[in-house]
Structures are given as structure tokens and as C-alpha cells.
Scaffold this active site. Sequence first.
Site, PDB file in Angstrom:
ATOM      1  N   LYS A  28      -4.283   2.898  31.117  1.00 38.80           N
ATOM      2  CA  LYS A  28      -4.097   1.588  30.484  1.00 38.80           C
ATOM      3  C   LYS A  28      -2.740   1.038  30.891  1.00 38.80           C
ATOM      4  O   LYS A  28      -1.862   1.757  31.354  1.00 38.80           O
ATOM      5  CB  LYS A  28      -4.167   1.705  28.960  1.00 38.80           C
ATOM      6  CG  LYS A  28      -5.578   1.835  28.441  1.00 38.80           C
ATOM      7  CD  LYS A  28      -5.596   1.660  26.935  1.00 38.80           C
ATOM      8  CE  LYS A  28      -7.025   1.561  26.447  1.00 38.80           C
ATOM      9  NZ  LYS A  28      -7.085   1.407  25.002  1.00 38.80           N
ATOM     10  N   GLU A  40      -4.169   7.438  26.962  1.00 43.12           N
ATOM     11  CA  GLU A  40      -4.917   6.842  28.072  1.00 43.12           C
ATOM     12  C   GLU A  40      -3.942   6.350  29.138  1.00 43.12           C
ATOM     13  O   GLU A  40      -3.521   5.204  29.117  1.00 43.12           O
ATOM     14  CB  GLU A  40      -5.797   5.715  27.537  1.00 43.12           C
ATOM     15  CG  GLU A  40      -6.808   6.216  26.511  1.00 43.12           C
ATOM     16  CD  GLU A  40      -7.631   5.099  25.917  1.00 43.12           C
ATOM     17  OE1 GLU A  40      -8.660   4.744  26.528  1.00 43.12           O
ATOM     18  OE2 GLU A  40      -7.241   4.587  24.851  1.00 43.12           O
ATOM     19  N   GLU A  67      -0.567   0.725  23.859  1.00 48.03           N
ATOM     20  CA  GLU A  67      -2.007   0.965  23.982  1.00 48.03           C
ATOM     21  C   GLU A  67      -2.357   2.276  24.670  1.00 48.03           C
ATOM     22  O   GLU A  67      -3.406   2.838  24.430  1.00 48.03           O
ATOM     23  CB  GLU A  67      -2.680  -0.187  24.724  1.00 48.03           C
ATOM     24  CG  GLU A  67      -2.859  -1.415  23.890  1.00 48.03           C
ATOM     25  CD  GLU A  67      -3.737  -1.194  22.660  1.00 48.03           C
ATOM     26  OE1 GLU A  67      -4.812  -0.577  22.770  1.00 48.03           O
ATOM     27  OE2 GLU A  67      -3.318  -1.637  21.572  1.00 48.03           O
ATOM     28  N   GLU A  90     -12.131   4.008  14.134  1.00 44.34           N
ATOM     29  CA  GLU A  90     -10.848   4.344  14.757  1.00 44.34           C
ATOM     30  C   GLU A  90      -9.681   3.801  13.955  1.00 44.34           C
ATOM     31  O   GLU A  90      -9.674   2.666  13.509  1.00 44.34           O
ATOM     32  CB  GLU A  90     -10.765   3.859  16.203  1.00 44.34           C
ATOM     33  CG  GLU A  90     -10.895   2.371  16.412  1.00 44.34           C
ATOM     34  CD  GLU A  90     -10.763   1.988  17.879  1.00 44.34           C
ATOM     35  OE1 GLU A  90      -9.915   1.111  18.177  1.00 44.34           O
ATOM     36  OE2 GLU A  90     -11.502   2.550  18.702  1.00 44.34           O
TER      37      GLU A  90
END
Length: 178
Positions: free
Chosen positions: A157, A154, A162, A101
Site C-alpha cells: 500500500k 500491507e 494504511e 474490521e
Amino acid sequence: MPHVDTTFFTCICAGNEVIPGELANYVLPAMKNLDAALKAVGRKIPVSTAVPSNVLGTSYPPSAGEFSAMTAPNLFLAMVDAVYAAVEKAGGSTVRIVVSETGWPSAGGDGVVATIDNARMYNRNLISHLALNPGTPRRPGENLETYIFALFNENLKDVGTERNFGLFYPNMTEVYRI
């Protein structure tokens, strides 16, 4: 070629102040192509490029000269080569590294670093570099299997960068096009 017998070439410059910039990754491949073409016709003419003085972050005193962070050896490749070096020191010189990643956040920070434009540029440059220049300085020519993080933002989160590494929002619309 029409002028090669009547002109004395001391050097050929590929690009003028392209580094640093969004086309910087193309300079070395262009230089290699020119060099190969010249050698193919029996000419030994050095190939170079011109860079502006701002590639130096420190220039005085001269012995302290350093490239600026913007133009220093690609951080992604430097990190991969650091892992290669560590693995080699541990006796794993034949271990193949896969980058599972890497990416850049498109939002969630101060609005200066974590931006859609910066995320797009990082991922585009990463793809372009790996396509044109497989490998790293430590292992040139060796394909470096690399995966972009992440496919989706996401949203569960914590608020911040992030949750903003995805190429798509959770509703499957694009955050940005690479």
C-alpha cells in the site's frame, strides 16, 4: 461482612480515579460484582466510583458540562450503536451487526497517534472490553462479533498509516504483542 452490623455504610467506592486510565474498563464490572455480592447477603448499599475532575472537558458554565473526549462513551461502541440505530430506522431491528474490521495503525503518521504503543493499547482494550462487557449500551449483553484489522501490515500500500494496521510484518515477525 464482619463490620456490617456495627457500621453504617452509606456507599462503597470501587476504585479511586481509575477512570480515565488503562484499567477503566474494569471499573463497571467490579461495581456490578460488588453490587451483586451485597444484594446476595441482603444489603442495599449503593456502589459508586470516584473520578477526577479532568473527566470533564467543559465545566463552565455548568449547563455546558461535557465529558472530555478521553472519557466520553467509548467511540467504538458509539459507532456500533449508531449503525444499530440506522439499521433499526430502516426496519432491521433484528439484524445482527458484525464488526468485520477495527484496529489502530502502529506507524506511518506523525509519530504521535500512529504508534506501536497506541495500537497495542487499542487492541488490548478492545479485547478486554468485549470479553468483560459483551454488547453495547444499545444492545447490552449481546455478543458483538468483532475482527481486528489486520493480521499483516500491507507493505504494497502507499506509504502512510494504511500499510501499518497489522499485528505482524509481511515476514511474519510480530509488530507488537497483544
